[in-house]
Every structure is written in C-alpha cells, then in structure tokens.
Design a protein around this motif. Structure first.
Motif, short mmCIF file in Angstrom:
data_model
loop_
_atom_site.label_atom_id
_atom_site.label_comp_id
_atom_site.label_asym_id
_atom_site.label_seq_id
_atom_site.Cartn_x
_atom_site.Cartn_y
_atom_site.Cartn_z
N ILE A 122 31.05 66.41 16.41
CA ILE A 122 31.89 65.30 16.83
C ILE A 122 32.96 65.08 15.77
O ILE A 122 32.65 64.78 14.62
CB ILE A 122 31.06 64.01 17.03
CG1 ILE A 122 29.92 64.25 18.03
CG2 ILE A 122 31.95 62.87 17.51
CD1 ILE A 122 29.02 63.05 18.24
N SER A 123 34.21 65.21 16.17
CA SER A 123 35.30 65.12 15.19
C SER A 123 35.67 63.67 14.91
O SER A 123 35.50 62.78 15.75
CB SER A 123 36.54 65.87 15.70
OG SER A 123 37.13 65.19 16.79
N ALA A 124 36.22 63.43 13.71
CA ALA A 124 36.68 62.10 13.33
C ALA A 124 37.82 61.64 14.22
O ALA A 124 37.94 60.45 14.55
CB ALA A 124 37.11 62.12 11.86
N PRO B 145 20.45 70.16 9.92
CA PRO B 145 19.41 69.85 8.92
C PRO B 145 18.49 68.71 9.35
O PRO B 145 17.27 68.78 9.14
CB PRO B 145 20.22 69.49 7.68
CG PRO B 145 21.48 70.28 7.82
CD PRO B 145 21.78 70.27 9.29
N TRP B 146 19.04 67.66 9.96
CA TRP B 146 18.18 66.54 10.36
C TRP B 146 17.25 66.94 11.50
O TRP B 146 16.10 66.48 11.56
CB TRP B 146 19.02 65.32 10.75
CG TRP B 146 19.68 65.38 12.09
CD1 TRP B 146 20.94 65.81 12.36
CD2 TRP B 146 19.12 64.98 13.34
NE1 TRP B 146 21.21 65.72 13.70
CE2 TRP B 146 20.11 65.20 14.33
CE3 TRP B 146 17.89 64.47 13.74
CZ2 TRP B 146 19.91 64.93 15.68
CZ3 TRP B 146 17.67 64.20 15.08
CH2 TRP B 146 18.67 64.42 16.04
N THR C 131 24.17 58.84 12.76
CA THR C 131 25.35 58.30 13.41
C THR C 131 26.25 59.45 13.88
O THR C 131 26.01 60.62 13.54
CB THR C 131 26.15 57.40 12.46
OG1 THR C 131 26.80 58.21 11.46
CG2 THR C 131 25.24 56.38 11.76
N ALA C 132 27.29 59.11 14.62
CA ALA C 132 28.21 60.14 15.11
C ALA C 132 28.91 60.84 13.95
O ALA C 132 29.28 62.01 14.06
CB ALA C 132 29.23 59.51 16.05
N HIS C 133 29.09 60.13 12.83
CA HIS C 133 29.72 60.74 11.67
C HIS C 133 28.84 61.80 11.03
O HIS C 133 29.32 62.63 10.25
CB HIS C 133 30.07 59.66 10.63
CG HIS C 133 31.08 58.67 11.11
ND1 HIS C 133 32.36 59.01 11.47
CD2 HIS C 133 30.99 57.32 11.31
CE1 HIS C 133 33.03 57.94 11.86
NE2 HIS C 133 32.22 56.90 11.77
N GLN D 226 25.28 62.01 22.01
CA GLN D 226 25.74 63.39 21.85
C GLN D 226 25.45 63.97 20.46
O GLN D 226 26.12 64.90 20.02
CB GLN D 226 27.25 63.48 22.13
CG GLN D 226 27.65 63.04 23.52
CD GLN D 226 26.93 63.85 24.62
OE1 GLN D 226 26.88 65.06 24.57
NE2 GLN D 226 26.37 63.14 25.59
N SER D 227 24.44 63.43 19.78
CA SER D 227 24.10 63.95 18.46
C SER D 227 23.07 65.07 18.52
O SER D 227 22.82 65.75 17.52
CB SER D 227 23.56 62.82 17.57
OG SER D 227 22.40 62.24 18.16
#
Length: 254
Positions: A203-205, A27-28, A196-198, A47-48
C-alpha cells in the motif's frame, strides 16, 4: 528442493507454506504463523493480508495438526469468502493429498481434518467440540454471544500438550464489543499484533493520502490506522466513561 524436503520444511515451519504456494510472507505474517501462542488478536488494516495469513494457517493446521478447523465471520457470506481463500491456498500447494470432500463451505482431508465455514452466530457453534483451530474474521463485528460460545469449545483442548488455538482478526469498530474489550483489557492471555496500512509494503503512501481525502478522517483512522475511535453518535467519550467507573465492592462516595 525435493518434494519430500519441501514437505518436511512446511511441516516444521508454518511460514514456509507461503513459499510453497508461490508467495512471500511479510515479516509480521511469518511471525503470526510461527507463534505458538494459543490465543492471538490481529488488529490489521484493510488489505494488509490478514485473511490470507489465517487462511494459510488453516491449511497448515489441517495438514500437520489433524482435527477440526472452524472459520467464523459475522455472516455466512463472509466466512465463505474466507473459506475460498483457504481452498485457493490449498490448491496452490504442490503434492498435497486430494480432499475427500469439498463443498462451498467445507473441506475434508484424508487425515480426518475438516475445515468448516460458519456464520458468526452463537447458535451455529452448537454441535462442534474440541477444534484444533478457531478463526474469527471481522471479529469486532461478531456477536458478544459468539465469543461466549467459542470459549467452552476449547475446554477439552486447553492443556499444554494438547492446546486448541484461537485467532481473532479484525479492523476496529469503535470502542465496543468483545474484540475491543479483549484488545484493551484482556491482559496477557492474548498475543496482540497490530498492522496499520503504513506497515504494509503493498500500500503506497500516495494511495493512502488520496484515500484519506475520499473517506474522511474518521473512517481512515479506523480502517487504515487501526484506531478504536468513539462512534459519532456517542454523547460521552469512552475514556471519560471508563475513568468514571469504580471497581465493584467499595463505596460509591467516600
């Protein structure tokens, strides 16, 4: 969908270029691609997908807004890597015209568009004018002089009907440099996107928790949480310095 319909959709919706290349935009990413704002700052985690986003925008601009597209990064090697993503995106699209010329750092299309990768040095900007799109990768690590040299390039394409665009993308690199200054103090002249990575579904927690242990809190906050943290060698915190500075024009002491 017919090739003509797909072409029409891509022309009207920059985010559709992801679909054409066999990918799905976050979406972003779709929001950045669909934005008409002429100046954007992308503060994004490692890596986003920020480089992929602007690579697709470079292709869309070259296809449907013919003109000059310039890619900058701190070093030629880095801007060449971004150009490789642009080339890969272009090759993944069906029914696009064969480029007139392609090298490791340049692509020219039949409609006259050129995409050129350059190192982020003030000297390399000389000789180029009126670009349709400027992309600056790893912007926090590029020279202050580069930003000063890029601004005049857009002077002749800054009218509302003929506006050249500039997108600067980066992870933070301390509270220093023009990218930080524009992010923190640049006002409403910029549209800002922070990821952010979150925020990245790929990208997993669990991976992030392990990475934080491996690289330490300082690097993790900068590279993955997109925080402008003070450099470790600073004697005084940036916030304290900024509070101590008075606007010019008045007495130092009352």
């Amino acid at each position: 969908m017919s090739s003509l319909a797909a072409e029409f959709e891509r022309a009207l919706d920059p985010a559709a270029i992801f679909t054409g290349a066999g990918m799905a935009a976050d979406p972003w990413q779709a929001g950045v691609l669909r934005s008409s704002h002429p100046r954007q700052l992308l503060l994004c985690s490692r890596q986003s997908g920020k480089s992929t986003t602007v690579a697709s925008l470079a292709v869309h601009s070259a296809l449907y807004d013919p003109g000059l597209v310039l890619l900058f990064a701190p070093a030629q090697r880095q801007s060449t890597e971004l150009f490789k993503k642009v080339s890969a995106f272009y090759r993944a699209l069906p029914d696009v015209p064969t480029p007139v010329a392609v090298t490791e750092t340049k692509m020219e299309l039949p409609n006259g568009s050129r995409i050129i990768a350059l190192p982020g040095s003030e000297a390399t900007t000389r000789g180029y004018s009126a670009p349709r799109l400027i992309l600056v990768d790893e912007a926090s690590r590029t020279e202050e002089a580069l930003y000063g040299a890029l601004r005049p390039m857009l002077a002749t394409t800054s009218t509302q009907l003929d506006q050249g665009r500039m997108l600067c993308l980066s992870t933070p690199w301390g509270k220093r440099g023009w990218f930080y200054e524009q992010w923190a103090h640049g006002g409403d002249r910029w549209q800002r996107t922070k990821i952010t990575a979150h925020d990245c579904p790929r990208i997993s927690a669990e991976w992030l928790a392990e990475e934080r242990k491996l690289v330490g809190d300082f690097i993790f906050r900068q590279e993955y949480l997109c925080e402008f943290v003070d450099t470790e060698e600073q004697l005084f915190p940036t916030e304290l310095i900024e509070r101590a500075v008075r606007p010019a024009g008045g007495p130092l002491w009352q």
